[in-house]
Design a protein around this motif. Structure first.
Motif, short mmCIF file in Angstrom:
data_model
loop_
_atom_site.label_atom_id
_atom_site.label_comp_id
_atom_site.label_asym_id
_atom_site.label_seq_id
_atom_site.Cartn_x
_atom_site.Cartn_y
_atom_site.Cartn_z
N GLY A 192 0.76 -1.16 0.00
CA GLY A 192 0.11 0.06 -0.06
C GLY A 192 0.89 1.09 0.08
N PRO A 196 -4.29 2.61 -0.85
CA PRO A 196 -4.79 1.64 0.54
C PRO A 196 -4.72 0.10 0.28
N SER A 198 -6.78 -1.97 0.75
CA SER A 198 -8.10 -2.33 0.62
C SER A 198 -8.32 -2.59 -0.88
N ALA A 202 -8.90 -9.45 -3.32
CA ALA A 202 -9.07 -10.21 -1.75
C ALA A 202 -7.84 -11.27 -1.70
N GLN A 205 -4.56 -9.68 -0.37
CA GLN A 205 -4.45 -8.65 0.81
C GLN A 205 -3.75 -9.41 1.83
N SER A 208 -0.23 -8.47 2.22
CA SER A 208 0.38 -7.28 3.02
C SER A 208 0.54 -7.29 4.49
N THR A 214 3.75 -2.09 5.17
CA THR A 214 2.31 -1.93 5.53
C THR A 214 2.28 -1.12 6.80
N ASN A 218 1.11 2.97 7.42
CA ASN A 218 -0.30 3.24 8.05
C ASN A 218 0.15 3.98 9.35
#
Length: 274
Positions: A192, A196, A198, A202, A205, A208, A214, A218
């Motif tokens: 990311g 993001p 997200s 799927a 993810q 990450s 990651t 964040n």
């Protein structure tokens, strides 16, 4: 105590050796600095080119992308600072001498990793200084203490990945460096850096969650965009995975490196190429 002092001096010797190598290849430092500055500007200008954004949204997006480019530069330089040591020692023809030196491999790696972190901070600082000149940023919501904390903690966790990946140029004399770039590219994709996590498919993810980048990204975005203090629950949710990764990845990386070193010595892969 005498042994500890000896190991500390030995670690610093590797720090100084890597600094001298950087000075020897100073032209490459300029090349990569220019490349990273231009790359950061190219990505950050996307915020200004995005239509229908209010000034506050433009500022948010500029900071979002700038954090991504800066952190990625820092982690890349730190990561490469560990993996490049093996490759440069092959070019210099000194790798066999280093591995025969009467010091522990842990001391060797600590000195190299220490330099990689300092080098990464200086390199990224120069990039930020240049890039920020092009933008008027509102940092009124920034928590610098939290940002520094997340960056340093992320550095420690990322070092373990760098040590493990440095096995590739150790074992594969002609293609190992290119293989380490693939590892770095995968981390870039799933962490990311510019978007993001997200938005990833799927099935991607969960990967990450295994990348320290990651949590660093964040945490830094929460610190610089939302003024989150170190003790906030949100920052803690990014801190504890980095602590676990640091505790696990560095010993694991050292174990992998020692195994690879023994194999390389046994099969004669330490000879100088080129």
């Amino acid at each position: 105590m005498a042994s500890l002092i000896h190991q500390g001096r030995a670690a610093y010797a590797f720090f100084e050796r890597n600094w001298n190598l950087t000075k020897r290849y100073w032209a490459w430092e300029i090349v990569w600095l220019c490349y990273n500055v231009v790359n950061a500007l190219s990505i950050t200008f996307i915020a200004r080119a995005t239509p229908d954004l209010k000034p506050a949204q433009v500022n948010y997006m500029i900071l979002y992308l700038l954090i991504g480019t800066s952190v990625w530069t820092y982690l890349s330089v730190t990561f490469d600072g560990v993996t490049d040591v093996i490759n440069i020692e092959r070019w210099e023809g000194t790798i066999e001498h280093t591995f025969m030196a009467p010091i522990s491999r842990f001391t060797h790696m600590i000195g190299s990793c220490w330099y990689a972190i300092v080098h990464g901070l200086l390199f990224t600082g120069l990039q930020l200084f240049v890039v920020v000149l092009f933008f008027h940023l509102d940092l009124s919501q920034a928590n610098y203490l939290t940002a520094i904390f997340m960056l340093l903690l992320g550095s420690v966790s990322f070092i373990g990945f760098g040590i493990a990946t440095s096995v590739l140029p150790l074992l594969y004399t002609e293609k190992g460096m290119q293989m380490s770039f693939i590892v770095r590219a995968i981390i870039l994709l799933v962490s990311g850096v510019y978007y993001p996590v997200s938005v990833l498919p799927a099935w991607m993810q969960p990967f990450s969650w295994l990348s320290p980048a990651t949590y660093v990204l964040n945490g830094l975005r929460a610190a610089l965009l939302s003024n989150k203090p170190i003790w906030s629950p949100e920052i803690w949710s990014y801190t504890w995975p980095l602590i676990i990764m640091s505790v696990v990845s560095i010993p694991l990386g050292m174990t992998i490196f020692r195994m690879a070193e023994r194999y390389a010595k046994r099969t004669g892969r330490l000879k100088r190429n080129g």
